[in-house]
Structure formats: C-alpha cells, structure tokens
Design a protein around this motif. Structure first.
Motif, PDB file in Angstrom:
ATOM      1  N   ILE A   1      15.358  -7.217 -43.824  1.00  0.00           N
ATOM      2  CA  ILE A   1      16.210  -7.919 -42.877  1.00  0.00           C
ATOM      3  C   ILE A   1      16.022  -7.279 -41.509  1.00  0.00           C
ATOM      4  O   ILE A   1      15.638  -6.102 -41.398  1.00  0.00           O
ATOM      5  CB  ILE A   1      17.696  -7.842 -43.315  1.00  0.00           C
ATOM      6  N   VAL A   2      16.238  -8.047 -40.455  1.00  0.00           N
ATOM      7  CA  VAL A   2      16.132  -7.521 -39.102  1.00  0.00           C
ATOM      8  C   VAL A   2      17.279  -6.540 -38.868  1.00  0.00           C
ATOM      9  O   VAL A   2      18.438  -6.824 -39.184  1.00  0.00           O
ATOM     10  CB  VAL A   2      16.177  -8.667 -38.057  1.00  0.00           C
ATOM     11  N   LYS A   3      16.949  -5.341 -38.357  1.00  0.00           N
ATOM     12  CA  LYS A   3      17.956  -4.301 -38.108  1.00  0.00           C
ATOM     13  C   LYS A   3      19.032  -4.818 -37.151  1.00  0.00           C
ATOM     14  O   LYS A   3      18.734  -5.557 -36.211  1.00  0.00           O
ATOM     15  CB  LYS A   3      17.278  -3.057 -37.533  1.00  0.00           C
ATOM     16  N   PHE A   4      20.278  -4.418 -37.407  1.00  0.00           N
ATOM     17  CA  PHE A   4      21.444  -4.810 -36.619  1.00  0.00           C
ATOM     18  C   PHE A   4      21.669  -6.320 -36.683  1.00  0.00           C
ATOM     19  O   PHE A   4      22.048  -6.942 -35.697  1.00  0.00           O
ATOM     20  CB  PHE A   4      21.310  -4.369 -35.154  1.00  0.00           C
ATOM     21  N   SER A   5      21.418  -6.934 -37.849  1.00  0.00           N
ATOM     22  CA  SER A   5      21.709  -8.362 -38.024  1.00  0.00           C
ATOM     23  C   SER A   5      23.154  -8.589 -38.457  1.00  0.00           C
ATOM     24  O   SER A   5      23.761  -9.606 -38.122  1.00  0.00           O
ATOM     25  CB  SER A   5      20.764  -8.971 -39.083  1.00  0.00           C
ATOM     26  N   ILE A   6      23.727  -7.616 -39.211  1.00  0.00           N
ATOM     27  CA  ILE A   6      25.103  -7.766 -39.722  1.00  0.00           C
ATOM     28  C   ILE A   6      26.101  -6.979 -38.869  1.00  0.00           C
ATOM     29  O   ILE A   6      27.222  -7.433 -38.627  1.00  0.00           O
ATOM     30  CB  ILE A   6      25.175  -7.318 -41.197  1.00  0.00           C
ATOM     31  N   GLN A   7      25.686  -5.823 -38.386  1.00  0.00           N
ATOM     32  CA  GLN A   7      26.595  -4.959 -37.633  1.00  0.00           C
ATOM     33  C   GLN A   7      27.226  -5.632 -36.423  1.00  0.00           C
ATOM     34  O   GLN A   7      28.443  -5.534 -36.208  1.00  0.00           O
ATOM     35  CB  GLN A   7      25.850  -3.681 -37.224  1.00  0.00           C
ATOM     36  N   PRO A   8      26.442  -6.388 -35.596  1.00  0.00           N
ATOM     37  CA  PRO A   8      27.083  -7.044 -34.448  1.00  0.00           C
ATOM     38  C   PRO A   8      28.122  -8.079 -34.869  1.00  0.00           C
ATOM     39  O   PRO A   8      29.083  -8.323 -34.133  1.00  0.00           O
ATOM     40  CB  PRO A   8      25.910  -7.704 -33.726  1.00  0.00           C
ATOM     41  N   LEU A   9      27.921  -8.663 -36.055  1.00  0.00           N
ATOM     42  CA  LEU A   9      28.878  -9.663 -36.532  1.00  0.00           C
ATOM     43  C   LEU A   9      30.193  -8.984 -36.932  1.00  0.00           C
ATOM     44  O   LEU A   9      31.286  -9.540 -36.721  1.00  0.00           O
ATOM     45  CB  LEU A   9      28.287 -10.437 -37.714  1.00  0.00           C
ATOM     46  N   ILE A  10      30.066  -7.787 -37.544  1.00  0.00           N
ATOM     47  CA  ILE A  10      31.276  -7.027 -37.892  1.00  0.00           C
ATOM     48  C   ILE A  10      31.991  -6.555 -36.624  1.00  0.00           C
ATOM     49  O   ILE A  10      33.220  -6.614 -36.500  1.00  0.00           O
ATOM     50  CB  ILE A  10      30.900  -5.830 -38.784  1.00  0.00           C
TER      51      ILE A  10
END
Length: 576
Positions: A466-475
């Motif tokens: 997965i592309v890094k920082f794909s979920i963190q910005p959403l959180i």
C-alpha cells in the motif's frame, strides 16, 4: 531526419505491369491464333468454292457439247443438210439449198448454218464448230462471226480413234469430237469438232482473292489451263502428288489444295500457298499494337493513380511513426473516405497517440503531484532526525526519573518520526496499520478515555503493499474534524477485507459526520480526480492511490446510518 518512404507499391506496380503485359500478350496470341484459324477456314472455303465454280464451268461445256450433238440428231432435216454440206462441193450444196428453200413454205432454211448459229448461243466459251468430211477430206470451220473456213486435211490429222468419242485438249482449249453418222444406215460420214476456249475461267477467279491459283488437268496430267499463265500444254510434274493429296500438299512449296473431277475426267484444282494463308496482315498488327497500347496505358494509368493514393496514405503513416519515434505524440494521420485497412490502422494509430499522450501527461502530472506532496510533507517534518533523537533523550530522562507513562508517549512519538523518515513510499499493509496504531495511541494519551479504537485485519492480507501514509491522513482527518470532545463514546474502527482481487479498507467513526450536500461535493471531487493544490489530506491520498493502482481505485465517503462517516479505501492486491 530522413523519413522512410513506402516501396511496396512500387513493387506492386512493377508486378502489375508484368502481369498486364503477360495477359495482353496471351490475349494477342489467342486472337492471332483465332484470326489465322478463321482466315484459314475462310480461304479454304473460298478455295473450295473456286474449284467447284471452275468444275461447273467445265461441266457446262461438256453438257453443251452433248446438247449440240443431241440437237443435231433431233431434227432429220438438219442432219441431212449437214451430211450434204460435208459430202458435196459448195456450188452443189448451195444449189440444193436454194431448191429446197423454194419448195418449202418456211421463211428460213433450217440447215447447217442455222444449226451452227444456234449452237454458238448455247455456250459463250464455244469458239469454233468444225465439220470434217471423210469422203472429201475437207475441214469446214465456223466461227462466232458466221465466217466459214475450208481447209484440206490428211487422215492422220483427224482427231478420233477406233470410232469412239474423244476429248482433246490444248493450252486454254478443250475440243470435243463426235462422229456424224447417217441416220438411215448409221454409216460414219465424218466428225463434228467443237472447240471451247477456257479463258473465261479467269473471270471466275477474279471474283475471288488473288491468293488462289487455278489449274485444269486432262486425264493424262497435262495442264490445260493455269490462271497465272506460267504453263503451256505440258505434263505437270506434281500431278501425281496433287491427284493423291487431300488438303495439304508439298509441291515447290507448301499448298492447301481443293480439287474436283467431272465425268469427262477433267480435274479442276485450286491451290493457295500455306505461307499466304498463315500470313498476318499489317492491318491486324497495327490494330493489335494500337489496342494493346491503349489498354496498357489506360489500365496502368488507373493502377498508378490508385497505387499512388495508397502509397501517399502509407507514407503518411510512416511519417507519423517517425514523428512518434522522435517523441512527438501530437500527430494525426489524415483519414479518407475509403473503408479499408489503411483507414483502420490510421484511426487506431491516432487513437493510440491520443491515449498515450494523455497517459504520459497523466503520469507526468502524477509525478509532479507526488513530488509536491512529498515536498509539503518534508516541509512539515521540521528536521525529524533531530527531533526524534531529541525525543529519545527526553524519553530516557523520563524513565530515569521513574515516569514510565511519559516515556511510553515519547517512544511512540519517536517511532512515528522514524517511520516517516526511513520507510520507502510503498510499504506493507501491516506496516501502515502499525503506524496508524501508534499514531492513534498518541491521541489516546492526549484525550485519555474520550474514545476507543479497533483495527481488524486478517493476517493473510498484511503482506499486500500500500502507498505509505494512505490511512494515517484519514485518521488524522477524523481527529481534526470528526471527534466529539465533549463526549466519551467516540469510537474509531478500521476493518480490512478482500473481495476477489481487491482490498477494501474501511475507517468507520461515530463522529460529527458531514452534511449531505458537502458529502456529495467531496465525492464528486474524488471521482473526477480534481485536487486542490494545497491539499495533502483525503484528496491527496485519493490521488496517490489512483496514480499507483489506476482508474477504479481510490477513496469514497459514506454516511453512517446512526452517526459519523465511513471512509472506504479500495486498492489492488499486490504483494511487495
């Protein structure tokens, strides 16, 4: 740059020229052969017609001779007057003639002269009628002008043998000899000699073409008549070959012959030289050359124009390919109205160039956006190496002072900064979820027991990239815009599932939510791939996922039934 031109049509043109020449030559051969066959048949028919006409003329002469003799014996007065004319002297004959005319009630004297005159009218070839008297040994000859010539003859000059009727020939002459007998006692008193000239045959030959040569032979092979006049009354050395042949014969040269024999054994022959029959006329050659040239010019002109148009269209494709090879994708091959393969290739080539150009622009812009995102992220890092080293020193100091909780917070924060610096752009789903877990723990320390979180991911899915920082910005987006600080029942849940060849990551919260109108605008912007230049949040994540996995992947926001929203991230199953 030298642009390669199409050469296939030149080869096709040369090949078609050779084929056209071969076909025309074949047709010419067929037509010449057909012409020669027709010419041979036609001239053979004429040759046969000539010989039959000549033979009919000989038969008419023969029949007229028989009719003259028959007429002589059919009138007793005539035959008696001919016998007196032959056996008495001229004065006695004339005295007797006058006496008989005076005694007769007729206006004319039916005697020798009247008989001779009527006999000349039976056949225009009859040249002379002569009476030879055995008793007087005189020959009295009448011509067509009513002139009489009397000459003495010897017995050996009388042309008759053993009392039989005979036919005698000379050059261009036939002589029919018949005995004159006394009708009372059947005593032979002399002969009647009918001389026919055959020169009239040339009038028959004139009606036909000059290639035909007519010859008339007697039963001994002597030439009575020859249309070319080259022969006297002499024996023909080729008579046996002619008599035996039927069709083609070799004489002084090759001939086609036709022949016919009448009841008196007179043979008529018409011959024509084989080389004259098989000769091709200049007119035919000129006509063939003219027609061949005209057909060749017209057909090759049409072929040249058609192939030139095809060659130009092919050259357009080659020129466009050379331009594309040089890096220019803004090319377009002209499309004609022809419904053929070249247009099909041109249309697909143009479509390929457009799509390739759009794809390159898309990748180029994606790289620019990626660099911009990385630059923004880099600007926000505030020298993370220095920062996490400092945090590590503070954490160790806190542990030494017995403050384990502060040490744990500092460890988590240091972990996040280290991940941000060291990891590559593509990581495993497990690493991204671990990073999110640490990130959430920091907020957990900050907001104490205001919220709970849960991460559910099957072990077999953690290996996919997965592309890094794909979920963190959403959180992070949730903590900025969604969390309800006044409440204690905040929940954040991350569920990872797999459907066929796709992975779905759902970030579910029970936060403040988004108004319907604004939610539609955000989804439209995500779907149309439009991004604000300063955005590194949801839109940035969506853009990076689309750039990595292609169309059909990215983010979508759903409104929960009770509270909050669900962010759905769709990626492709790819192992690192």
């Amino acid at each position: 740059m030298e642009i390669k031109k199409s050469t296939v049509y030149k080869r096709l043109f040369v090949a078609n020229i050779l084929v056209a020449i071969f076909l025309i030559a074949t047709l010419d051969f067929y037509f010449v052969k057909k012409f020669l066959q027709n010419n041979r048949d036609s001239k053979s028919y004429i040759n046969e017609k000539v010989v039959y006409d000549v033979n009919d003329e000989i038969n008419r002469i023969n029949n007229s001779s028989d009719l003259i003799v028959k007429n002589m014996y059919s009138d007793l007065n005539v035959v008696e007057d001919i016998l007196r004319f032959m056996n008495t002297d001229t004065i006695s004959y004339l005295k007797n003639k006058l006496d008989r005319l005076s005694e007769s009630s007729s206006y004319y004297y039916n005697g020798t002269e009247r008989f001779v005159r009527s006999s000349f009218n039976l056949n225009y070839n009859l040249e002379e009628i002569a009476f030879i008297s055995y008793s007087r040994m005189e020959k009295s000859s009448f011509n067509r002008q009513d002139q009489i010539k009397v000459t003495s003859v010897d017995k050996e000059d009388i042309p008759i043998e053993d009392g039989f009727n005979n036919i005698f020939a000379d050059k261009n002459t036939l002589k029919f000899v018949r005995e004159v007998r006394d009708p009372v006692n059947l005593k032979s008193e002399g002969i009647i000699l009918l001389t026919y000239n055959l020169n009239h045959i040339k009038e028959i030959v004139k009606k036909y073409e000059n290639e035909h040569q007519v010859m008339v032979f007697d039963n001994n092979g002597y030439i009575i008549y020859s249309s070319d006049g080259d022969y006297n009354y002499e024996k023909c050395k080729y008579y046996d070959e002619i008599a035996k042949s039927d069709g083609e014969v070799k004489l002084d040269k090759n001939y086609y012959i036709n022949k016919s024999i009448n009841s008196s054994a007179i043979m008529s022959v018409s011959k024509m030289a084989k080389r004259d029959v098989n000769k091709i006329s200049i007119g035919l050659i000129n006509s063939l050359v003219f027609v061949d040239s005209l057909v060749l010019i017209i057909s090759l002109s049409i072929l040249y124009i058609k192939l030139k148009l095809l060659s130009d269209r092919t050259d357009n494709i080659l020129v466009a390919m050379e331009k594309v090879k040089g890096g220019n994708l803004d090319v377009e091959i002209p499309i004609t109205s022809d419904n053929d393969e070249i247009n099909y290739i041109s249309e697909n080539f143009n479509e390929m160039c457009r799509e390739l150009n759009e794809y390159i622009k898309k990748i180029y812009l994606a790289e620019i956006e990626q660099k911009k995102a990385e630059m923004v992220a880099l600007q926000n890092q505030i020298n993370p190496h220095f920062l996490y080293n400092t945090l590590e020193s503070i954490r160790m100091k806190a542990i030494c002072n017995g403050d384990k909780e502060v040490g744990k917070m500092l460890y988590t924060l240091s972990f996040l900064f280290r991940k941000q610096v060291k990891d590559s752009n593509i990581i495993t789903l497990k690493d991204e979820l671990d990073y999110c877990s640490k990130y959430i723990e920091i907020f957990k320390f900050r907001y104490y027991d205001n919220f709970n979180f849960e991460i559910n991911c099957p072990n077999d899915l953690e290996k996919y990239k997965i592309v890094k920082f794909s979920i963190q910005p959403l959180i992070e987006n949730y903590f900025i815009h969604g969390i309800r600080f006044e409440d204690y029942d905040n929940e954040l849940k991350i569920d990872v599932t797999k459907e066929e060849n796709d992975i779905f990551i759902k970030i579910i919260d029970n936060g403040r939510g988004i108004p319907n109108e604004e939610l539609e605008k955000i989804n439209d912007k995500l779907l149309s791939d439009r991004q604000d230049s300063n955005s590194i949040g949801i839109e940035n994540v969506n853009k990076r996922i689309i750039n990595e996995y292609g169309e059909g992947y990215g983010l979508k926001i759903l409104k929960n039934k009770d509270k909050g929203i669900t962010l759905v991230v769709k990626i492709l199953c790819k192992e690192v």
